[in-house]
Design a protein around this motif. Structure first.
Motif, PDB file in Angstrom:
ATOM      1  N   TYR A   4       0.841  -1.195   0.000  1.00 46.48           N
ATOM      2  CA  TYR A   4       0.000   0.000   0.000  1.00 46.48           C
ATOM      3  C   TYR A   4       0.879   1.249   0.000  1.00 46.48           C
ATOM      4  O   TYR A   4       0.590   2.216  -0.703  1.00 46.48           O
ATOM      5  CB  TYR A   4      -0.911  -0.056   1.228  1.00 46.48           C
ATOM      6  CG  TYR A   4      -1.753   1.167   1.452  1.00 46.48           C
ATOM      7  CD1 TYR A   4      -2.608   1.647   0.470  1.00 46.48           C
ATOM      8  CD2 TYR A   4      -1.711   1.836   2.671  1.00 46.48           C
ATOM      9  CE1 TYR A   4      -3.388   2.771   0.686  1.00 46.48           C
ATOM     10  CE2 TYR A   4      -2.495   2.951   2.892  1.00 46.48           C
ATOM     11  CZ  TYR A   4      -3.325   3.408   1.908  1.00 46.48           C
ATOM     12  OH  TYR A   4      -4.091   4.520   2.127  1.00 46.48           O
ATOM     13  N   MET A  27      -7.665   4.045   1.509  1.00 41.87           N
ATOM     14  CA  MET A  27      -7.481   3.034   0.462  1.00 41.87           C
ATOM     15  C   MET A  27      -8.506   3.205  -0.650  1.00 41.87           C
ATOM     16  O   MET A  27      -8.178   3.078  -1.832  1.00 41.87           O
ATOM     17  CB  MET A  27      -7.591   1.636   1.051  1.00 41.87           C
ATOM     18  CG  MET A  27      -6.433   1.247   1.897  1.00 41.87           C
ATOM     19  SD  MET A  27      -6.716  -0.396   2.556  1.00 41.87           S
ATOM     20  CE  MET A  27      -5.673  -0.320   3.985  1.00 41.87           C
ATOM     21  N   LEU A  55      -4.195  -2.637  -3.682  1.00 44.07           N
ATOM     22  CA  LEU A  55      -5.222  -1.936  -2.907  1.00 44.07           C
ATOM     23  C   LEU A  55      -6.349  -2.871  -2.478  1.00 44.07           C
ATOM     24  O   LEU A  55      -6.821  -2.803  -1.336  1.00 44.07           O
ATOM     25  CB  LEU A  55      -5.787  -0.768  -3.716  1.00 44.07           C
ATOM     26  CG  LEU A  55      -4.840   0.412  -3.896  1.00 44.07           C
ATOM     27  CD1 LEU A  55      -5.388   1.391  -4.932  1.00 44.07           C
ATOM     28  CD2 LEU A  55      -4.595   1.121  -2.567  1.00 44.07           C
TER      29      LEU A  55
END
Length: 84
Positions: A4, A27, A55
């Motif tokens: 991430y 996110m 993601l």
């Protein structure tokens, strides 16, 4: 690109900084921004697909560990109470 954090660094290269305050929302916003960059032709198909997979995986992991999110929320509340 494997994490991430890597996706956030990719977005920063295009001037997009994300911090809504809730990790899941961050996110989700990152996913929208990745879509936008791909639609505008700034991200190639491979980079786009990799970012979306990362993601999605991170989002699923966050949903599986709601305790961590609850603890973060509680700690943030304590910090705000100490400030005011």
């Amino acid at each position: 690109m494997k994490t991430y954090y890597d996706v956030l660094q990719l977005l920063k290269r295009y001037g997009t900084y994300i911090h809504v305050g809730e990790r899941l929302w961050d996110m989700e916003l990152a996913a929208v921004e990745v879509d936008r960059l791909h639609e505008s032709g700034l991200l190639d198909d491979k980079t786009y697909a990799t970012a979306k997979i990362v993601l999605r995986h991170e989002h699923e992991q966050e949903l599986k560990s709601p305790l961590n999110s609850d603890l973060r929320r509680q700690n943030n509340g304590r910090q705000e109470n100490h400030r005011g």
